[in-house]
Design an enzyme around this catalytic site. Structure first.
Site: not given
Length: 834
Positions: A336, A338, A590
């Protein structure tokens, strides 16, 4: 209002932990039904006295946070094993019928088991301390104030606040809801979020994906729906891994071989030969004990436990031990962007007004959007930093004349990964109503819009772009985004993680494919990946054009490296598509939009600063939020698997030659050549001590599947060669020696051959050689030599070479066996691969 504005990626990134500014919920009397307050009423939650009263009644969320087995369970698991029982019985027998030397194998087992208990206890303490660090801190209202407390401090009737990414920690009833959407997929399997209204139930184990609110705790402790599931999921476990299931399979087959062989050996030594009873018992036990690869299970547990301790020192919480092994087998890592490749913080580099919009007015809109969200994500935080509430200048400088703070928020649209935008409605200072959307330009603008070309150039530079658009109608209209008037572009620059490039390089060197899966624009993500040196970063694909057929999707996943505009459900489908092609997939994330994919991936990796939902489903949590820790986890897994495969070959070679020797003895009706003391000495020098060091050594070999087949391919021919060479020496010695003491001389010659042959197996397994591996093998050889030349050790172990002819014959046979071992290992390597 509780909402989470979006960043242009469409990804939710955790923002600062701040209590949500939402209306209070109802207080619950445990003996009465829940009574919700009237709309707009703000309850203060429980008082300190009421909390103390509930604690005294035991109405507290007292489910223990069990990240590991208890000390009693550790001792029980290490002591009460099938093979320890067998060895314990044989040990007791030997204590009565033979000298203490023949009972040494029992003391070795006690020492090994003690080591296993100590190492797992160390791992338990490490795991428990890390679990406390990563524990969620829900926000609870008491005495009219919101404060973060530990999960186990929640009592019945507490008012618990909820915001995006928060996990519902106990069962309750919704008291307030502001567009509250809850994902209950971990409990029900239903992927679609559920819109919650006041009075609706919420279950522990679910989590918030949008909006905010508060709920009143109605069930705490072990009564909560997911309490047992959560407790079980967080336990220190050594099961459900190919390595351990493979060892269990091997031990099952060993048991089947051992039982009939041992019975035949007992009959042969006690009945057929009619020898001295005590000597017959000793030699029978000497034949049974080495069949048991008792140290293999123990050594695997120790290797896993030490792995936990090592990773714990690097702030890596391994919630399930097999994750160490699993990540070592991974051949595709889905990242991911970001929070993984980029840091959470962002900076505004430019705000471009569109269509002749007044810059000062645009700045005021951005300022109001920023102040409307108490839990801003990275993108909105950058806007807040640039245009703080009450600051008329901000980025706009003197051009902001006439802009006034204090627009009243009348409505808010929480972020949704599916929508990829959020919004808010205001009453401006002059009473004019206005509604705005902030989100992904290629979602809010129609295809072919000229502005998209301008945005494309910015994305190619790795910049993130948000579009501010004015809504023509109502904010909550189903078609709010359609016809929205583009007002400005907000250009943001992402902060790259300094260690990301090195980590991507590591995965490339290890032949692990890296896929960047993001909700951001594909071109922008590709530019970021390109800056970090990701191979294939130019191969980007907009997920909106991704085929839905699983096979076609798998092909697209294998051909491209960067994917943009990916929805949460697509992330899950992408993981499944890769798995359908036989890939072992790790997923990092996250935000709550990553939970579905994290749950379905072979290994889920969450950042410590990520949402509670991601930390709950991930097997590995990087508490230091450093993506650079992943190579350490991969390396630790490879060390464990590679080394256990090596030492398993040692243990099972011993099992094979022990079983085969016993069969040969039964078939030829001769005395069993060894006493327990002989095989205890050989096992210690050729297996026990070297296996311990080899199991903890560095090992960067990529983990290979089919553990059982790989081990047995080498163990079976090695064991057959060792048994044949040893029994050949024994038969030759029986014809060479005669008279009193002949059996001891025959045993000594056979022991010499078996030791040299076993040492050659060890020498092969110790490759590639380093100084310490050479020293280890040499030290084991020196230890045996000392036993042969020191008189009291000769007597203690009943080993004394008689004459010169037979000892040199034994050496010659061992040399021939070593040559056969070399040939067989090379043949197996060429035939089946290393």
């Amino acid at each position: 209002m509780t909402q989470r504005a979006l960043d242009s990626s469409g990804e939710q990134t955790p923002g600062p932990s701040r209590p949500a500014m939402i209306d209070a919920g109802a207080e619950l009397d445990p003996v009465h039904p829940v009574e919700l307050p009237p709309s707009g009423h703000r309850a203060t939650g429980l008082t300190t006295a009421e909390v103390a009263e509930r604690v005294a009644r035991g109405e507290v969320n007292d489910v223990p946070v069990r990240s590991s087995r208890s000390l009693v369970e550790i001792v029980r698991a290490n002591v009460f094993t099938r093979f320890n029982l067998i060895i314990g019985v044989l040990w007791v027998i030997m204590l009565f019928v033979a000298p203490i030397q023949d009972s040494l194998f029992g003391f070795v087992i006690v020492a090994n088991t003690g080591i296993g208990i100590i190492q797992e206890w160390r791992a338990k303490k490490t795991l428990d301390s890390l679990a406390v660090i990563g524990e969620a801190k829900p926000t609870v209202r008491r005495d009219g104030k919101a404060a973060e407390i530990s999960t186990h401090e929640i009592v019945l009737g507490d008012v618990v606040e909820l915001g995006p990414g928060d996990k519902v920690v106990v069962d309750g009833t919704v008291a307030e809801a502001d567009s509250l959407e809850v994902d209950e997929s971990l409990l029900t399997g239903e992927a679609d979020p559920v819109l919650k209204r006041p009075g609706d139930p919420v279950m522990s184990g679910s989590f918030v994906v949008a909006g905010g609110g508060a709920f009143t705790a109605t069930k705490v402790g072990r009564e909560a729906y997911a309490a047992q599931l959560a407790e079980e999921a967080s336990r220190f476990t050594l099961v459900h891994s190919e390595l351990r299931s493979g060892i269990s399979t091997i031990l099952k087959y060993v048991t089947w071989m051992m039982v009939p062989t041992a019975i035949g050996l007992i009959i042969s030594q006690l009945v057929v030969k009619d020898n001295n009873f005590k000597d017959s018992v000793a030699r029978t036990v000497g034949g049974i004990v080495p069949m048991i690869p008792e140290g293999l299970v123990l050594l695997t547990s120790v290797a896993f436990a030490i792995g936990v301790v090592r990773l714990g020192r690097k702030q890596c919480l391994v919630q399930e031990l097999p994750a160490i092994e699993g990540l070592a087998r991974v051949d595709v890592v889905c990242l991911d962007k970001t929070g993984t490749l980029t840091e959470g913080g962002m900076d505004i580099t430019e705000v471009r007004a569109l269509g002749g919009s007044d810059e000062a007015y645009v700045h005021q809109v951005l300022r109001s959007l920023g102040s409307s969200d108490p839990r801003p994500n990275a993108s909105l935080q950058a806007i807040i930093d640039a245009y703080p509430a009450g600051d008329k200048d901000g980025k706009g400088g003197e051009g902001d004349k006439g802009a006034e703070a204090g627009w009243a928020v009348t409505d808010a649209m929480p972020f949704s990964s599916a929508r990829k935008y959020s919004g808010a409605a205001f009453t401006e200072t002059d009473g004019t109503p206005s509604a705005w959307l902030l989100g992904a330009p290629d979602v809010l603008l129609p295809d072919g819009d000229a502005t998209l070309t301008e945005i494309e150039h910015l994305n190619e530079q790795g910049l993130r772009v948000l579009l501010l658009a004015r809504v023509r109608g109502e904010l909550d209209a189903p078609d709010a985004a359609e016809g929205a008037v583009p007002t400005a572009l907000v250009v943001l620059e992402q902060r790259l993680r300094p260690d990301a490039a090195e980590t991507l390089k590591y995965f490339a060197q290890q032949n692990v494919a890296t896929k960047v899966i993001s909700g951001d624009n594909a071109v922008s993500v590709g530019a970021v990946a390109g800056k970090l040196g990701l191979a294939g970063a130019e191969n980007t694909l907009d997920a909106r054009k991704m085929p839905t057929d699983p096979d076609a999707m798998a092909t697209a996943m294998e051909q491209n490296a960067v994917f943009g505009r990916v929805t949460p459900q697509q992330k899950r489908d992408m993981v499944a598509a890769l798995q359908s092609r036989g890939h072992t997939v790790a997923m990092t994330g996250d935000g709550v939009n990553d939970v579905l994919a994290l749950k379905d991936a072979d290994i889920g990796v969450s950042m410590g600063s990520g949402s509670e939902a991601t930390r709950a489903v991930a097997q590995i949590v990087l508490l230091n939020n450093s993506f650079a820790t992943l190579p350490s986890v991969v390396a630790e897994g490879r060390r464990v698997i590679g080394n256990i495969t090596r030492v398993a070959t040692l243990f099972l070679t011993k099992t094979v030659y022990s079983v085969l020797l016993a069969v040969l003895v039964v078939c030829t009706q001769v005395e069993y050549p060894f006493l327990p003391r002989h095989l205890t000495l050989l096992s210690t020098l050729t297996i026990g001590v070297p296996a311990f060091f080899l199991a903890l050594a560095p090992n960067k070999e990529r983990a290979q599947p089919h553990f059982v087949r790989r081990v047995m391919r080498y163990a079976i021919p090695s064991g057959v060669i060792a048994a044949t060479a040893t029994f050949t020496t024994y038969l030759v010695a029986r014809h060479h020696y005669a008279g009193p003491g002949a059996l001891e001389a025959e045993t000594s010659a056979a022991t010499l051959t078996l030791f040299l042959t076993s040492m050659w197996v060890l020498a092969i397994i110790a490759r590639p050689y380093t100084w310490w591996r050479i020293a280890l093998v040499a030290a084991m050889g020196l230890g045996f030599l000392i036993v042969l030349v020191v008189p009291w050790l000769q007597d203690f172990f009943a080993l004394k070479l008689v004459g010169t002819t037979m000892p040199w014959t034994a050496v010659g046979i061992a040399v021939a066996a070593a040559a056969l071992l070399e040939c067989s290992w090379r043949l197996v390597g060429r035939r089946f691969g290393a």
